[in-house]
Design a protein around this motif. Sequence first.
Motif, PDB file in Angstrom:
ATOM      1  N   TRP A 162       0.904  -1.106   0.044  1.00 10.42           N
ATOM      2  CA  TRP A 162       0.003  -0.146   0.058  1.00 10.42           C
ATOM      3  C   TRP A 162       0.942   1.186   0.141  1.00 10.42           C
ATOM      4  O   TRP A 162       1.758   1.555   0.814  1.00 10.42           O
ATOM      5  CB  TRP A 162      -1.015  -0.024   1.224  1.00 10.42           C
ATOM      6  CG  TRP A 162      -1.871  -1.005   1.266  1.00 10.42           C
ATOM      7  CD1 TRP A 162      -1.900  -2.382   1.785  1.00 10.42           C
ATOM      8  CD2 TRP A 162      -3.049  -1.134   0.432  1.00 10.42           C
ATOM      9  NE1 TRP A 162      -2.926  -3.020   1.446  1.00 10.42           N
ATOM     10  CE2 TRP A 162      -3.952  -2.360   0.752  1.00 10.42           C
ATOM     11  CE3 TRP A 162      -3.787  -0.206  -0.545  1.00 10.42           C
ATOM     12  CZ2 TRP A 162      -5.090  -2.744   0.008  1.00 10.42           C
ATOM     13  CZ3 TRP A 162      -5.206  -0.642  -0.972  1.00 10.42           C
ATOM     14  CH2 TRP A 162      -5.352  -2.003  -0.757  1.00 10.42           C
ATOM     15  N   VAL A 163       0.813   2.067  -0.965  1.00 13.24           N
ATOM     16  CA  VAL A 163       1.537   3.556  -1.096  1.00 13.24           C
ATOM     17  C   VAL A 163       0.344   4.558  -1.158  1.00 13.24           C
ATOM     18  O   VAL A 163      -0.806   4.139  -1.713  1.00 13.24           O
ATOM     19  CB  VAL A 163       2.341   3.442  -2.305  1.00 13.24           C
ATOM     20  CG1 VAL A 163       3.296   2.158  -2.032  1.00 13.24           C
ATOM     21  CG2 VAL A 163       1.565   3.130  -3.523  1.00 13.24           C
ATOM     22  N   PRO A 164       0.908   5.674  -0.932  1.00 22.20           N
ATOM     23  CA  PRO A 164       0.005   7.064  -1.211  1.00 22.20           C
ATOM     24  C   PRO A 164      -0.407   7.138  -2.900  1.00 22.20           C
ATOM     25  O   PRO A 164       0.141   7.003  -3.633  1.00 22.20           O
ATOM     26  CB  PRO A 164       0.787   8.187  -0.667  1.00 22.20           C
ATOM     27  CG  PRO A 164       2.041   7.505  -0.013  1.00 22.20           C
ATOM     28  CD  PRO A 164       2.092   6.103  -0.343  1.00 22.20           C
ATOM     29  N   THR A 165      -1.756   7.177  -2.778  1.00 20.32           N
ATOM     30  CA  THR A 165      -2.298   7.399  -4.077  1.00 20.32           C
ATOM     31  C   THR A 165      -1.923   8.656  -4.894  1.00 20.32           C
ATOM     32  O   THR A 165      -1.610   8.587  -6.187  1.00 20.32           O
ATOM     33  CB  THR A 165      -3.789   7.574  -4.241  1.00 20.32           C
ATOM     34  OG1 THR A 165      -4.158   5.960  -3.544  1.00 20.32           O
ATOM     35  CG2 THR A 165      -4.500   7.527  -5.786  1.00 20.32           C
ATOM     36  N   PHE A 166      -1.661   9.857  -4.095  1.00 24.19           N
ATOM     37  CA  PHE A 166      -1.371  10.838  -4.525  1.00 24.19           C
ATOM     38  C   PHE A 166       0.062  11.471  -3.823  1.00 24.19           C
ATOM     39  O   PHE A 166      -0.110  12.029  -2.996  1.00 24.19           O
ATOM     40  CB  PHE A 166      -2.579  12.161  -4.352  1.00 24.19           C
ATOM     41  CG  PHE A 166      -3.827  11.611  -4.599  1.00 24.19           C
ATOM     42  CD1 PHE A 166      -4.224  11.316  -6.067  1.00 24.19           C
ATOM     43  CD2 PHE A 166      -4.787  11.105  -3.918  1.00 24.19           C
ATOM     44  CE1 PHE A 166      -5.395  11.143  -6.551  1.00 24.19           C
ATOM     45  CE2 PHE A 166      -5.983  10.569  -4.144  1.00 24.19           C
ATOM     46  CZ  PHE A 166      -6.461  10.595  -5.578  1.00 24.19           C
ATOM     47  N   PRO A 167       1.069  11.037  -4.475  1.00 21.07           N
ATOM     48  CA  PRO A 167       2.299  11.228  -3.861  1.00 21.07           C
ATOM     49  C   PRO A 167       2.709  12.685  -3.508  1.00 21.07           C
ATOM     50  O   PRO A 167       3.670  12.905  -2.660  1.00 21.07           O
ATOM     51  CB  PRO A 167       3.113  10.657  -5.030  1.00 21.07           C
ATOM     52  CG  PRO A 167       2.705  10.780  -6.145  1.00 21.07           C
ATOM     53  CD  PRO A 167       1.235  10.578  -6.024  1.00 21.07           C
ATOM     54  N   ASN A 168       2.154  13.589  -4.105  1.00 20.62           N
ATOM     55  CA  ASN A 168       2.419  15.043  -3.876  1.00 20.62           C
ATOM     56  C   ASN A 168       1.491  15.726  -2.952  1.00 20.62           C
ATOM     57  O   ASN A 168       1.469  17.083  -2.617  1.00 20.62           O
ATOM     58  CB  ASN A 168       2.457  16.055  -5.098  1.00 20.62           C
ATOM     59  CG  ASN A 168       3.502  15.431  -5.999  1.00 20.62           C
ATOM     60  OD1 ASN A 168       4.707  15.072  -5.682  1.00 20.62           O
ATOM     61  ND2 ASN A 168       3.318  15.265  -7.262  1.00 20.62           N
ATOM     62  N   ALA A 169       0.556  14.962  -2.387  1.00 22.82           N
ATOM     63  CA  ALA A 169      -0.726  15.730  -1.552  1.00 22.82           C
ATOM     64  C   ALA A 169      -0.309  15.446  -0.144  1.00 22.82           C
ATOM     65  O   ALA A 169      -0.162  14.305   0.197  1.00 22.82           O
ATOM     66  CB  ALA A 169      -1.989  15.037  -1.957  1.00 22.82           C
ATOM     67  N   ARG A 170      -0.826  16.556   0.446  1.00 28.02           N
ATOM     68  CA  ARG A 170      -0.619  16.345   1.955  1.00 28.02           C
ATOM     69  C   ARG A 170      -2.202  15.837   2.354  1.00 28.02           C
ATOM     70  O   ARG A 170      -3.130  16.743   1.779  1.00 28.02           O
ATOM     71  CB  ARG A 170      -0.473  17.726   2.750  1.00 28.02           C
ATOM     72  CG  ARG A 170       1.028  18.217   2.562  1.00 28.02           C
ATOM     73  CD  ARG A 170       1.385  19.527   3.239  1.00 28.02           C
ATOM     74  NE  ARG A 170       0.559  20.598   2.546  1.00 28.02           N
ATOM     75  CZ  ARG A 170       0.003  21.420   2.693  1.00 28.02           C
ATOM     76  NH1 ARG A 170      -0.494  21.239   3.959  1.00 28.02           N
ATOM     77  NH2 ARG A 170      -0.760  22.451   2.005  1.00 28.02           N
ATOM     78  N   LEU A 171      -2.234  14.913   3.335  1.00 30.88           N
ATOM     79  CA  LEU A 171      -3.385  14.391   3.804  1.00 30.88           C
ATOM     80  C   LEU A 171      -3.910  15.514   5.141  1.00 30.88           C
ATOM     81  O   LEU A 171      -3.157  15.422   6.087  1.00 30.88           O
ATOM     82  CB  LEU A 171      -3.603  13.051   4.035  1.00 30.88           C
ATOM     83  CG  LEU A 171      -4.734  12.608   4.843  1.00 30.88           C
ATOM     84  CD1 LEU A 171      -6.131  12.597   3.894  1.00 30.88           C
ATOM     85  CD2 LEU A 171      -4.473  11.077   5.463  1.00 30.88           C
ATOM     86  N   VAL A 172      -5.030  16.439   5.098  1.00 28.81           N
ATOM     87  CA  VAL A 172      -5.351  17.161   6.099  1.00 28.81           C
ATOM     88  C   VAL A 172      -6.612  16.713   6.759  1.00 28.81           C
ATOM     89  O   VAL A 172      -7.600  16.449   6.319  1.00 28.81           O
ATOM     90  CB  VAL A 172      -5.453  18.630   5.551  1.00 28.81           C
ATOM     91  CG1 VAL A 172      -5.814  19.332   6.566  1.00 28.81           C
ATOM     92  CG2 VAL A 172      -4.361  19.029   4.716  1.00 28.81           C
ATOM     93  N   VAL A 173      -6.320  16.464   8.002  1.00 30.76           N
ATOM     94  CA  VAL A 173      -7.377  16.070   9.107  1.00 30.76           C
ATOM     95  C   VAL A 173      -7.509  16.825  10.076  1.00 30.76           C
ATOM     96  O   VAL A 173      -6.403  17.289  10.717  1.00 30.76           O
ATOM     97  CB  VAL A 173      -7.314  14.686   9.421  1.00 30.76           C
ATOM     98  CG1 VAL A 173      -8.746  13.903   9.954  1.00 30.76           C
ATOM     99  CG2 VAL A 173      -6.654  13.640   8.221  1.00 30.76           C
ATOM    100  N   VAL A 174      -8.647  17.184  10.786  1.00 27.75           N
ATOM    101  CA  VAL A 174      -8.752  18.082  12.068  1.00 27.75           C
ATOM    102  C   VAL A 174      -8.262  16.967  12.965  1.00 27.75           C
ATOM    103  O   VAL A 174      -8.717  15.802  13.192  1.00 27.75           O
ATOM    104  CB  VAL A 174     -10.175  18.491  12.213  1.00 27.75           C
ATOM    105  CG1 VAL A 174     -10.672  18.919  13.452  1.00 27.75           C
ATOM    106  CG2 VAL A 174     -10.618  19.500  11.090  1.00 27.75           C
ATOM    107  N   ASP A 175      -7.398  17.736  14.039  1.00 24.15           N
ATOM    108  CA  ASP A 175      -6.751  16.988  15.078  1.00 24.15           C
ATOM    109  C   ASP A 175      -7.840  16.009  15.944  1.00 24.15           C
ATOM    110  O   ASP A 175      -7.298  14.636  16.179  1.00 24.15           O
ATOM    111  CB  ASP A 175      -5.711  17.597  15.735  1.00 24.15           C
ATOM    112  CG  ASP A 175      -6.499  19.098  16.218  1.00 24.15           C
ATOM    113  OD1 ASP A 175      -7.792  19.213  16.196  1.00 24.15           O
ATOM    114  OD2 ASP A 175      -5.695  19.851  16.840  1.00 24.15           O
ATOM    115  N   ALA A 176      -8.731  16.505  16.277  1.00 28.38           N
ATOM    116  CA  ALA A 176      -9.599  15.853  17.056  1.00 28.38           C
ATOM    117  C   ALA A 176     -10.592  14.636  16.234  1.00 28.38           C
ATOM    118  O   ALA A 176     -10.556  13.520  17.052  1.00 28.38           O
ATOM    119  CB  ALA A 176     -10.933  16.896  17.695  1.00 28.38           C
ATOM    120  N   GLU A 177     -10.710  14.833  15.197  1.00 32.19           N
ATOM    121  CA  GLU A 177     -11.214  13.645  14.375  1.00 32.19           C
ATOM    122  C   GLU A 177     -10.057  12.495  14.219  1.00 32.19           C
ATOM    123  O   GLU A 177     -10.552  11.551  14.155  1.00 32.19           O
ATOM    124  CB  GLU A 177     -11.813  14.269  13.045  1.00 32.19           C
ATOM    125  CG  GLU A 177     -12.177  12.940  12.116  1.00 32.19           C
ATOM    126  CD  GLU A 177     -13.454  12.264  12.452  1.00 32.19           C
ATOM    127  OE1 GLU A 177     -13.669  11.344  12.167  1.00 32.19           O
ATOM    128  OE2 GLU A 177     -14.032  12.772  13.668  1.00 32.19           O
TER     129      GLU A 177
END
Length: 352
Positions: A162-177
Amino acid sequence: MTCVTTSTWSGERLRLARPHTYEEARGTAMRTWTVGDFKISEIHELPAELGLFDGLIPEAPREVVQTIDWMSPDYANEAGQILADLHCYVVDTGDQKILVDAGCGNGKSYPTQPVWSNLDTAFLERLSEAGYERDDIDLILLTHVHLDHVGWCAVQDETGAWVPTFPNARLVVVDAEWQRHLDLMLPDGGDAIAESATGADDGEVDVIARAFYADAETFSNQAKLVQKESLQPVVDAGLLELVPSGAEVAPGVRYESTPGHTSAHHSVRLESGGEQAFITGDFIHHPMQIARPEWSSAGDFDPEMSGRTRRAFFEASAGTDLLVLGTHFTGSGAGYIVEDGDNYRLVQERPA
Protein backbone atom coordinates in the motif's frame (compact mmCIF):
# COMPACT_ATOMS: atom_id res chain seq x y z
CA MET A 1 -22.20 30.51 -9.97
CA THR A 2 -22.83 27.87 -12.60
CA CYS A 3 -23.22 24.13 -12.88
CA VAL A 4 -22.18 22.25 -16.01
CA THR A 5 -22.82 18.63 -16.96
CA THR A 6 -21.00 17.37 -19.99
CA SER A 7 -23.80 15.02 -21.01
CA THR A 8 -27.31 14.00 -20.08
CA TRP A 9 -28.00 12.66 -16.59
CA SER A 10 -29.41 9.13 -16.78
CA GLY A 11 -31.38 8.89 -13.55
CA GLU A 12 -34.04 6.57 -14.98
CA ARG A 13 -31.60 3.68 -14.99
CA LEU A 14 -30.93 4.22 -11.31
CA ARG A 15 -34.64 3.98 -10.52
CA LEU A 16 -35.22 0.82 -12.51
CA ALA A 17 -32.15 -1.28 -11.73
CA ARG A 18 -29.82 -2.35 -8.97
CA PRO A 19 -26.84 -0.45 -10.36
CA HIS A 20 -23.30 -1.59 -9.81
CA THR A 21 -21.48 0.45 -12.44
CA TYR A 22 -20.80 4.06 -13.21
CA GLU A 23 -22.48 3.75 -16.60
CA GLU A 24 -25.67 2.24 -15.15
CA ALA A 25 -25.99 4.92 -12.50
CA ARG A 26 -24.76 7.99 -14.32
CA GLY A 27 -24.66 7.48 -18.06
CA THR A 28 -21.60 9.51 -19.03
CA ALA A 29 -22.46 12.66 -17.09
CA MET A 30 -19.73 14.61 -15.34
CA ARG A 31 -20.74 17.61 -13.28
CA THR A 32 -18.79 20.75 -12.50
CA TRP A 33 -19.64 23.97 -10.75
CA THR A 34 -17.91 27.35 -10.63
CA VAL A 35 -17.80 29.33 -7.39
CA GLY A 36 -16.03 32.60 -8.01
CA ASP A 37 -12.62 31.61 -9.34
CA PHE A 38 -12.93 28.04 -8.05
CA LYS A 39 -13.90 25.08 -10.21
CA ILE A 40 -15.50 22.13 -8.41
CA SER A 41 -15.62 18.75 -10.18
CA GLU A 42 -17.58 15.78 -8.88
CA ILE A 43 -15.63 12.53 -9.29
CA HIS A 44 -18.07 9.65 -9.10
CA GLU A 45 -16.96 6.39 -7.50
CA LEU A 46 -20.01 4.13 -7.39
CA PRO A 47 -23.75 4.08 -6.68
CA ALA A 48 -25.05 2.58 -3.47
CA GLU A 49 -26.84 -0.63 -4.37
CA LEU A 50 -30.58 -0.09 -4.30
CA GLY A 51 -31.86 -1.16 -0.90
CA LEU A 52 -28.47 -0.91 0.82
CA PHE A 53 -29.47 2.24 2.69
CA ASP A 54 -32.98 1.12 3.59
CA GLY A 55 -33.16 1.76 7.33
CA LEU A 56 -30.27 4.23 7.34
CA ILE A 57 -32.64 6.87 8.69
CA PRO A 58 -34.82 5.01 11.21
CA GLU A 59 -37.66 7.58 11.17
CA ALA A 60 -38.06 7.17 7.43
CA PRO A 61 -39.44 3.82 6.29
CA ARG A 62 -40.42 3.73 2.64
CA GLU A 63 -44.05 4.74 3.18
CA VAL A 64 -42.89 7.86 5.05
CA VAL A 65 -40.35 8.78 2.38
CA GLN A 66 -43.16 8.66 -0.17
CA THR A 67 -44.99 11.46 1.69
CA ILE A 68 -42.19 13.97 1.03
CA ASP A 69 -43.19 15.15 -2.41
CA TRP A 70 -39.79 16.38 -3.64
CA MET A 71 -37.82 13.21 -2.85
CA SER A 72 -38.80 11.38 -6.05
CA PRO A 73 -37.32 10.91 -8.58
CA ASP A 74 -33.93 12.44 -7.74
CA TYR A 75 -33.38 11.24 -4.16
CA ALA A 76 -35.75 8.29 -3.72
CA ASN A 77 -37.60 5.99 -6.08
CA GLU A 78 -41.36 5.67 -6.33
CA ALA A 79 -41.29 2.83 -3.79
CA GLY A 80 -39.71 5.17 -1.21
CA GLN A 81 -36.25 3.58 -1.30
CA ILE A 82 -33.32 5.91 -0.66
CA LEU A 83 -31.05 6.62 -3.63
CA ALA A 84 -27.45 7.43 -2.79
CA ASP A 85 -23.98 7.22 -4.25
CA LEU A 86 -20.36 7.76 -3.38
CA HIS A 87 -18.33 10.54 -4.93
CA CYS A 88 -15.54 12.95 -4.13
CA TYR A 89 -14.86 16.52 -5.20
CA VAL A 90 -11.83 18.19 -6.72
CA VAL A 91 -11.72 21.87 -5.82
CA ASP A 92 -9.41 23.63 -8.28
CA THR A 93 -8.58 27.05 -6.83
CA GLY A 94 -6.22 27.94 -9.65
CA ASP A 95 -3.27 27.64 -7.30
CA GLN A 96 -4.05 24.29 -5.71
CA LYS A 97 -6.01 21.18 -6.57
CA ILE A 98 -7.79 19.83 -3.53
CA LEU A 99 -9.55 16.47 -3.20
CA VAL A 100 -12.34 16.58 -0.61
CA ASP A 101 -12.90 13.10 0.84
CA ALA A 102 -11.49 9.97 -0.73
CA GLY A 103 -14.25 7.40 -1.18
CA CYS A 104 -13.97 3.65 -0.60
CA GLY A 105 -10.96 2.86 -2.78
CA ASN A 106 -10.18 -0.33 -4.63
CA GLY A 107 -9.17 -3.65 -3.09
CA LYS A 108 -9.94 -2.69 0.51
CA SER A 109 -10.98 -4.91 3.42
CA TYR A 110 -14.29 -3.79 4.91
CA PRO A 111 -15.79 -6.55 7.05
CA THR A 112 -18.37 -4.11 8.47
CA GLN A 113 -19.52 -3.21 4.96
CA PRO A 114 -18.49 -6.08 2.68
CA VAL A 115 -20.39 -4.80 -0.35
CA TRP A 116 -17.62 -2.18 -0.59
CA SER A 117 -14.75 -4.64 -0.06
CA ASN A 118 -12.42 -5.50 -2.92
CA LEU A 119 -13.92 -2.94 -5.27
CA ASP A 120 -12.49 -2.42 -8.73
CA THR A 121 -13.94 0.89 -9.92
CA ALA A 122 -12.68 3.33 -12.54
CA PHE A 123 -12.40 6.22 -10.08
CA LEU A 124 -8.87 7.18 -11.12
CA GLU A 125 -9.84 7.04 -14.78
CA ARG A 126 -12.74 9.37 -14.09
CA LEU A 127 -10.41 11.67 -12.19
CA SER A 128 -8.23 11.75 -15.31
CA GLU A 129 -11.28 12.44 -17.49
CA ALA A 130 -11.97 15.46 -15.29
CA GLY A 131 -8.47 16.73 -16.13
CA TYR A 132 -6.53 15.65 -13.04
CA GLU A 133 -3.80 13.05 -12.62
CA ARG A 134 -2.56 11.53 -9.39
CA ASP A 135 0.49 13.81 -9.29
CA ASP A 136 -1.69 16.91 -9.67
CA ILE A 137 -3.47 16.70 -6.31
CA ASP A 138 -1.94 19.03 -3.69
CA LEU A 139 -4.22 18.43 -0.71
CA ILE A 140 -6.68 15.77 0.46
CA LEU A 141 -9.21 17.03 3.00
CA LEU A 142 -11.14 14.47 5.04
CA THR A 143 -14.46 15.50 6.53
CA HIS A 144 -14.17 12.51 8.86
CA VAL A 145 -12.35 9.19 9.09
CA HIS A 146 -14.89 6.61 7.97
CA LEU A 147 -14.07 3.85 5.52
CA ASP A 148 -16.11 5.30 2.63
CA HIS A 149 -14.31 8.64 2.88
CA VAL A 150 -10.65 7.59 3.11
CA GLY A 151 -10.10 4.65 0.77
CA TRP A 152 -8.36 6.42 -2.12
CA CYS A 153 -5.68 7.79 0.19
CA ALA A 154 -3.66 4.68 -0.71
CA VAL A 155 -3.44 2.11 -3.52
CA GLN A 156 -1.45 -1.06 -4.02
CA ASP A 157 1.71 -0.89 -6.09
CA GLU A 158 3.00 -3.65 -8.38
CA THR A 159 4.35 -5.57 -5.37
CA GLY A 160 1.05 -5.42 -3.51
CA ALA A 161 2.29 -2.85 -0.98
CA TRP A 162 0.00 0.00 0.00
CA VAL A 163 1.39 3.38 -1.08
CA PRO A 164 -0.02 6.94 -1.21
CA THR A 165 -2.32 7.34 -4.21
CA PHE A 166 -1.44 11.00 -4.55
CA PRO A 167 2.30 11.24 -3.87
CA ASN A 168 2.44 15.04 -3.81
CA ALA A 169 -0.63 15.58 -1.63
CA ARG A 170 -0.71 16.39 2.04
CA LEU A 171 -3.52 14.57 3.85
CA VAL A 172 -5.27 17.13 6.04
CA VAL A 173 -7.47 16.03 8.95
CA VAL A 174 -8.85 17.94 11.93
CA ASP A 175 -6.79 16.83 14.93
CA ALA A 176 -9.77 15.87 17.10
CA GLU A 177 -11.22 13.69 14.32
CA TRP A 178 -7.89 11.94 13.81
CA GLN A 179 -7.66 11.23 17.53
CA ARG A 180 -11.23 9.88 17.53
CA HIS A 181 -10.19 7.39 14.85
CA LEU A 182 -7.05 6.36 16.74
CA ASP A 183 -9.05 5.84 19.92
CA LEU A 184 -11.19 3.21 18.19
CA MET A 185 -8.21 0.89 17.86
CA LEU A 186 -8.01 -1.24 20.98
CA PRO A 187 -4.50 -2.24 22.07
CA ASP A 188 -5.39 -5.93 22.11
CA GLY A 189 -6.97 -8.06 19.44
CA GLY A 190 -6.03 -8.78 15.88
CA ASP A 191 -6.89 -7.08 12.66
CA ALA A 192 -7.67 -10.25 10.74
CA ILE A 193 -9.93 -9.88 7.74
CA ALA A 194 -13.29 -11.51 8.31
CA GLU A 195 -14.67 -13.83 5.65
CA SER A 196 -17.35 -11.25 4.94
CA ALA A 197 -14.66 -8.84 3.78
CA THR A 198 -14.56 -10.68 0.47
CA GLY A 199 -17.86 -9.07 -0.40
CA ALA A 200 -19.88 -12.29 -0.20
CA ASP A 201 -23.18 -11.94 1.61
CA ASP A 202 -25.91 -14.48 2.22
CA GLY A 203 -28.59 -11.78 2.13
CA GLU A 204 -29.68 -12.49 5.70
CA VAL A 205 -27.43 -9.97 7.45
CA ASP A 206 -28.75 -6.59 8.59
CA VAL A 207 -26.18 -4.38 6.87
CA ILE A 208 -27.16 -1.29 8.86
CA ALA A 209 -26.68 -3.15 12.16
CA ARG A 210 -23.36 -4.62 10.98
CA ALA A 211 -22.04 -1.24 9.88
CA PHE A 212 -23.17 0.87 12.81
CA TYR A 213 -24.10 -1.29 15.81
CA ALA A 214 -21.16 -3.67 16.03
CA ASP A 215 -19.21 -4.30 19.23
CA ALA A 216 -16.03 -2.45 20.18
CA GLU A 217 -13.72 -5.23 18.98
CA THR A 218 -15.34 -5.28 15.54
CA PHE A 219 -15.01 -1.51 15.23
CA SER A 220 -11.42 -1.77 16.43
CA ASN A 221 -10.51 -4.37 13.84
CA GLN A 222 -12.15 -2.34 11.06
CA ALA A 223 -10.31 0.79 12.16
CA LYS A 224 -7.02 -1.11 12.13
CA LEU A 225 -7.68 -2.30 8.59
CA VAL A 226 -8.50 1.25 7.49
CA GLN A 227 -5.31 2.46 9.13
CA LYS A 228 -3.19 -0.25 7.51
CA GLU A 229 -4.63 -0.08 4.00
CA SER A 230 -5.52 3.59 3.60
CA LEU A 231 -3.89 5.86 6.16
CA GLN A 232 -0.62 4.43 7.45
CA PRO A 233 1.08 4.63 4.01
CA VAL A 234 0.40 8.38 4.04
CA VAL A 235 1.67 8.70 7.61
CA ASP A 236 4.83 6.75 6.75
CA ALA A 237 5.44 9.06 3.79
CA GLY A 238 5.33 12.09 6.09
CA LEU A 239 2.27 13.52 4.34
CA LEU A 240 -0.21 13.72 7.24
CA GLU A 241 -1.06 17.22 8.50
CA LEU A 242 -3.32 17.70 11.52
CA VAL A 243 -5.11 21.04 11.87
CA PRO A 244 -7.43 22.60 14.46
CA SER A 245 -11.16 23.03 14.05
CA GLY A 246 -12.00 25.95 11.79
CA ALA A 247 -8.61 25.94 10.10
CA GLU A 248 -8.22 27.68 6.74
CA VAL A 249 -6.25 25.09 4.80
CA ALA A 250 -5.91 27.20 1.64
CA PRO A 251 -7.09 30.69 0.71
CA GLY A 252 -10.88 30.52 0.66
CA VAL A 253 -10.98 26.88 1.84
CA ARG A 254 -11.66 26.14 5.49
CA TYR A 255 -13.03 23.49 7.79
CA GLU A 256 -16.32 24.16 9.57
CA SER A 257 -17.38 22.11 12.58
CA THR A 258 -20.52 20.03 11.93
CA PRO A 259 -20.57 17.50 14.80
CA GLY A 260 -23.00 14.67 15.36
CA HIS A 261 -22.16 12.06 12.75
CA THR A 262 -18.82 11.81 14.51
CA SER A 263 -17.85 13.87 17.52
CA ALA A 264 -15.44 15.96 15.42
CA HIS A 265 -17.00 15.82 11.95
CA HIS A 266 -16.09 18.84 9.80
CA SER A 267 -17.50 20.04 6.50
CA VAL A 268 -15.64 22.24 4.02
CA ARG A 269 -16.66 25.83 3.23
CA LEU A 270 -15.45 27.45 0.00
CA GLU A 271 -15.41 31.20 -0.66
CA SER A 272 -14.21 32.90 -3.83
CA GLY A 273 -15.14 36.06 -5.69
CA GLY A 274 -18.06 36.83 -3.40
CA GLU A 275 -19.58 33.37 -3.93
CA GLN A 276 -19.65 30.41 -1.59
CA ALA A 277 -20.20 26.67 -1.45
CA PHE A 278 -20.35 24.00 1.24
CA ILE A 279 -19.30 20.34 0.92
CA THR A 280 -21.29 18.43 3.49
CA GLY A 281 -19.48 15.19 4.23
CA ASP A 282 -21.94 13.08 6.26
CA PHE A 283 -23.54 15.64 8.54
CA ILE A 284 -26.23 15.48 5.85
CA HIS A 285 -26.35 11.91 4.58
CA HIS A 286 -29.42 12.38 2.41
CA PRO A 287 -31.65 15.29 1.25
CA MET A 288 -34.45 13.79 3.33
CA GLN A 289 -32.61 15.30 6.30
CA ILE A 290 -33.12 18.73 4.75
CA ALA A 291 -36.86 18.07 4.71
CA ARG A 292 -36.66 16.72 8.26
CA PRO A 293 -33.52 18.02 10.03
CA GLU A 294 -34.10 16.01 13.21
CA TRP A 295 -34.09 12.69 11.37
CA SER A 296 -30.61 11.39 12.08
CA SER A 297 -28.73 8.52 10.47
CA ALA A 298 -28.24 5.19 12.18
CA GLY A 299 -24.51 5.78 12.04
CA ASP A 300 -24.55 9.12 13.88
CA PHE A 301 -22.43 9.25 17.01
CA ASP A 302 -24.91 11.64 18.66
CA PRO A 303 -28.26 11.77 16.83
CA GLU A 304 -29.62 14.71 18.85
CA MET A 305 -26.47 16.75 18.24
CA SER A 306 -26.59 15.83 14.56
CA GLY A 307 -30.15 17.13 14.30
CA ARG A 308 -29.28 20.38 16.08
CA THR A 309 -26.28 20.88 13.80
CA ARG A 310 -28.39 20.48 10.67
CA ARG A 311 -31.19 22.76 11.81
CA ALA A 312 -28.77 25.50 12.82
CA PHE A 313 -27.04 25.21 9.46
CA PHE A 314 -30.32 25.37 7.53
CA GLU A 315 -31.54 28.35 9.55
CA ALA A 316 -28.37 30.22 8.66
CA SER A 317 -28.30 29.11 5.02
CA ALA A 318 -31.95 29.25 3.91
CA GLY A 319 -32.55 31.78 1.17
CA THR A 320 -28.86 32.54 0.69
CA ASP A 321 -26.62 31.87 -2.30
CA LEU A 322 -24.72 29.10 -0.51
CA LEU A 323 -24.35 26.14 -2.90
CA VAL A 324 -24.64 22.91 -0.88
CA LEU A 325 -22.90 19.86 -2.35
CA GLY A 326 -23.88 16.54 -0.78
CA THR A 327 -21.24 13.84 -0.62
CA HIS A 328 -23.86 11.10 -1.06
CA PHE A 329 -26.54 13.04 -2.97
CA THR A 330 -27.86 11.65 -6.23
CA GLY A 331 -30.01 13.63 -8.65
CA SER A 332 -28.57 17.09 -9.18
CA GLY A 333 -26.03 16.46 -6.42
CA ALA A 334 -26.18 20.06 -5.21
CA GLY A 335 -28.54 22.96 -4.63
CA TYR A 336 -29.68 25.77 -2.37
CA ILE A 337 -31.56 25.61 0.92
CA VAL A 338 -34.95 27.33 1.10
CA GLU A 339 -37.63 27.35 3.76
CA ASP A 340 -40.52 24.91 3.35
CA GLY A 341 -43.02 25.48 6.14
CA ASP A 342 -41.28 24.66 9.41
CA ASN A 343 -38.56 22.78 7.57
CA TYR A 344 -36.53 23.12 4.38
CA ARG A 345 -36.00 21.82 0.89
CA LEU A 346 -33.21 21.68 -1.67
CA VAL A 347 -33.83 23.62 -4.89
CA GLN A 348 -31.84 24.16 -8.07
CA GLU A 349 -32.62 27.80 -8.65
CA ARG A 350 -30.35 30.20 -6.84
CA PRO A 351 -32.39 32.39 -4.45
CA ALA A 352 -32.75 35.98 -5.63
